[in-house]
Design a protein around this motif. Structure first.
Motif, PDB file in Angstrom:
ATOM      1  N   THR A   1      44.251  41.256  30.766  1.00  0.00           N
ATOM      2  CA  THR A   1      45.361  40.955  31.668  1.00  0.00           C
ATOM      3  C   THR A   1      45.827  42.154  32.484  1.00  0.00           C
ATOM      4  N   ALA A   2      45.286  43.345  32.178  1.00  0.00           N
ATOM      5  CA  ALA A   2      45.630  44.512  32.990  1.00  0.00           C
ATOM      6  C   ALA A   2      44.500  44.713  33.997  1.00  0.00           C
ATOM      7  N   ASP A   3      44.863  45.055  35.231  1.00  0.00           N
ATOM      8  CA  ASP A   3      43.816  45.251  36.235  1.00  0.00           C
ATOM      9  C   ASP A   3      43.061  46.558  36.010  1.00  0.00           C
ATOM     10  N   TRP A   4      43.689  47.500  35.315  1.00  0.00           N
ATOM     11  CA  TRP A   4      43.031  48.769  35.010  1.00  0.00           C
ATOM     12  C   TRP A   4      43.322  49.089  33.545  1.00  0.00           C
ATOM     13  N   PRO A   5      42.575  48.427  32.618  1.00  0.00           N
ATOM     14  CA  PRO A   5      42.922  48.524  31.199  1.00  0.00           C
ATOM     15  C   PRO A   5      42.711  49.934  30.642  1.00  0.00           C
TER      16      PRO A   5
ATOM     17  N   SER B   1      47.180  49.619  32.595  1.00  0.00           N
ATOM     18  CA  SER B   1      47.795  49.897  33.892  1.00  0.00           C
ATOM     19  C   SER B   1      47.700  48.666  34.795  1.00  0.00           C
ATOM     20  N   GLN B   2      48.708  48.521  35.658  1.00  0.00           N
ATOM     21  CA  GLN B   2      48.819  47.292  36.475  1.00  0.00           C
ATOM     22  C   GLN B   2      48.731  46.076  35.537  1.00  0.00           C
ATOM     23  N   GLN B   3      49.614  46.094  34.553  1.00  0.00           N
ATOM     24  CA  GLN B   3      49.634  44.996  33.562  1.00  0.00           C
ATOM     25  C   GLN B   3      50.442  43.836  34.146  1.00  0.00           C
ATOM     26  N   ARG B   4      49.757  42.717  34.339  1.00  0.00           N
ATOM     27  CA  ARG B   4      50.442  41.591  34.994  1.00  0.00           C
ATOM     28  C   ARG B   4      50.957  40.553  34.002  1.00  0.00           C
TER      29      ARG B   4
ATOM     30  N   SER C   1      52.209  47.250  44.273  1.00  0.00           N
ATOM     31  CA  SER C   1      51.935  46.021  45.032  1.00  0.00           C
ATOM     32  C   SER C   1      50.564  46.063  45.685  1.00  0.00           C
ATOM     33  N   TYR C   2      49.689  45.228  45.191  1.00  0.00           N
ATOM     34  CA  TYR C   2      48.353  45.073  45.767  1.00  0.00           C
ATOM     35  C   TYR C   2      48.212  43.629  46.249  1.00  0.00           C
ATOM     36  N   THR C   3      46.976  43.147  46.387  1.00  0.00           N
ATOM     37  CA  THR C   3      46.841  41.781  46.903  1.00  0.00           C
ATOM     38  C   THR C   3      47.070  40.718  45.825  1.00  0.00           C
ATOM     39  N   GLN C   4      46.875  41.064  44.549  1.00  0.00           N
ATOM     40  CA  GLN C   4      47.084  40.102  43.465  1.00  0.00           C
ATOM     41  C   GLN C   4      48.573  40.007  43.150  1.00  0.00           C
TER      42      GLN C   4
ATOM     43  N   ASP D   1      34.312  47.925  39.907  1.00  0.00           N
ATOM     44  CA  ASP D   1      34.394  46.520  39.478  1.00  0.00           C
ATOM     45  C   ASP D   1      35.386  45.714  40.327  1.00  0.00           C
ATOM     46  N   GLU D   2      35.721  46.265  41.478  1.00  0.00           N
ATOM     47  CA  GLU D   2      36.685  45.619  42.393  1.00  0.00           C
ATOM     48  C   GLU D   2      38.005  45.355  41.671  1.00  0.00           C
ATOM     49  N   SER D   3      38.368  46.285  40.770  1.00  0.00           N
ATOM     50  CA  SER D   3      39.546  46.093  39.915  1.00  0.00           C
ATOM     51  C   SER D   3      40.835  46.038  40.721  1.00  0.00           C
ATOM     52  N   ILE D   4      41.039  47.059  41.538  1.00  0.00           N
ATOM     53  CA  ILE D   4      42.259  47.102  42.337  1.00  0.00           C
ATOM     54  C   ILE D   4      41.903  46.682  43.759  1.00  0.00           C
ATOM     55  N   LYS D   5      42.605  45.674  44.238  1.00  0.00           N
ATOM     56  CA  LYS D   5      42.337  45.167  45.598  1.00  0.00           C
ATOM     57  C   LYS D   5      43.488  45.570  46.499  1.00  0.00           C
TER      58      LYS D   5
END
Ligand SMILES: *Cc1c(COP(=O)(O)O)cnc(C)c1O
Length: 391
Positions: free
Chosen positions: A149-153, A188-191, A230-233, A309-313
């Motif tokens: 669930t994190a974009d950058w675990p 990181s970036q935990q949504r 704030s990214y695209t997700q 891995d296209e993690s952060i958009k």
């Protein structure tokens, strides 16, 4: 989530264009006013907490100094990071050594310079701390699951099972150190906000069992980073994080919270930077190919490593954007001779069809984990430069 149309009609966008217009690309432009706004917002949303900025997110001196002025403390991971922060006049009692991977000589280096708070997650490291930083405060990092669930675990590499954390805190006491608390990082970036719930529950269990069984009274929870930029997700607003975390803490600790520490990185500086790049080439791989390849003068090795891995958009704006303009899908790639240097291929950005060589591409929200992550000179490309706007 950034709304592109809103972003570029913000008065700040004009100011940014004025500032960056004559800068050679690629470069990153930092807006310190936003850093300040982010810090104040965090402080207001978590009035009971203390903040240690994770310097690795962006070690730019102007940012570190600004955060120091605002009252932030600092989470430091290496000798050079420590020396840089001390050189800025920040006192060692505002610093914690949060890296669990360190040499005995590194521990001594920090101790000699006055640092007295150390993280650990292993017996050998704890012994090094006992020998080289006697009497210091120790907090133990526990493992938490966050890989989906994190974009950058940040899972697996750091932390230990709570049972081991329990043993390490007893060992810390027996070695003459001061058992201080528990830390975790939910990724990181935990949504998924619920990740904090599980981690806080594990922490509570350790607090209670160590007090009951061993009379060790822990007093601090370090919840690391994880808040989103704030990214695209889409993400929840930070106020949702604050409300939920307050509720989890209250459920487990009633009204007497331990000292609560956060180590924000991404959420403090992510949306404060804009990476400015230029289109080097637009081409197609065959005469009827539907997708264009857009090659830029920066890529994975020069600031955009989190596209792995296209993690952060990142939200992207171009100098050709206009309301109602025609757009089509592209594959975005960097300039180096490494086929790994493709930014986005599965995730298709739609960019203007009249995009040409020399046009500018702006990656928004590139204030965190960009400049300091650039290679020193792969293929001869120098590390991307950072410029800081007036606040
Ligand atoms: C990287 C790191 C942080 C910052 O995390 P963000 O998700 O960027 O806020 C905080 N604490 C530790 C120990 C880290 O390694």
């Amino acid at each position: 989530m950034i709304n592109r149309a809103e972003y570029i009609t913000d008065p700040e966008w004009e100011r940014f264009l004025d500032f960056s217009g004559n800068l050679e690309t690629p470069c990153i432009v930092i807006n310190p006013h936003r850093v300040k706004k982010n810090y104040i917002r965090l402080r207001d949303l978590f009035p009971y907490a203390v903040f240690y900025y994770a310097v690795k997110a962006n070690p730019e001196k102007a940012i570190v100094s600004l955060l120091a002025e605002l009252g932030s403390n600092f989470d430091i991971a290496s000798r050079p990071e420590l020396d840089m922060v001390l050189d800025l006049g920040i006192s060692p009692d505002r610093i914690s050594y949060g890296n669990t991977i360190k040499k005995a000589a590194d521990v001594a280096w920090f101790y000699e310079r006055g640092v007295r708070i150390f993280a650990t997650d292993s017996r050998e490291d704890l012994k090094h701390i006992a020998q080289n930083a006697p009497g210091s405060r120790i907090y133990v990092r526990i493992l938490v699951e966050n890989s989906t669930t994190a974009d950058w675990p940040l899972s697996r590499k750091f932390g230990c099972h709570p049972d081991m954390a329990y043993d390490l805190l007893i060992m810390a006491r027996d070695l003459g150190l001061s058992p201080y608390g528990i830390s975790f990082h939910v990724g990181s970036q935990q949504r998924d906000i619920c990740q904090w719930d599980d981690a806080i529950a594990k922490t509570k269990y350790l607090f209670s069992s160590l007090e009951e069984d061993e009379d060790i009274k822990l007093t601090m929870i370090n919840m690391g980073g994880g808040f989103p930029s704030s990214y695209t997700q889409p993400t929840n607003d930070l106020s949702e994080y604050a409300a939920e975390i307050y509720r989890y803490l209250s459920d487990d600790f009633g009204d007497s919270f331990p000292h609560i520490v956060f180590e924000p990185g991404r959420s403090l500086v992510g949306n404060c930077g804009i990476l400015v790049s230029e289109v080097v080439l637009v081409s197609r791989k065959n005469n009827t190919a539907l997708n264009r390849w857009v090659y830029l003068d920066t890529g994975r090795f020069n600031g955009l490593i989190e596209t792995l891995d296209e993690s952060i958009k990142y939200p992207i704006v171009t100098s050709k954007d206009c309301p109602g303009g025609k757009e089509a899908e592209v594959i975005l790639a960097g300039p180096t001779c490494d086929s790994m240097d493709i930014l986005y291929e599965d995730y298709k950005y739609r960019l203007p069809v009249d995009l040409k060589i020399g046009d500018r591409i702006y990656f928004l929200s590139t204030g965190a984990y960009t400049a300091s992550y650039a290679s020193v000179g792969f293929n001869g490309f120098p590390p991307i430069k950072t410029y800081v706007m007036d606040s």
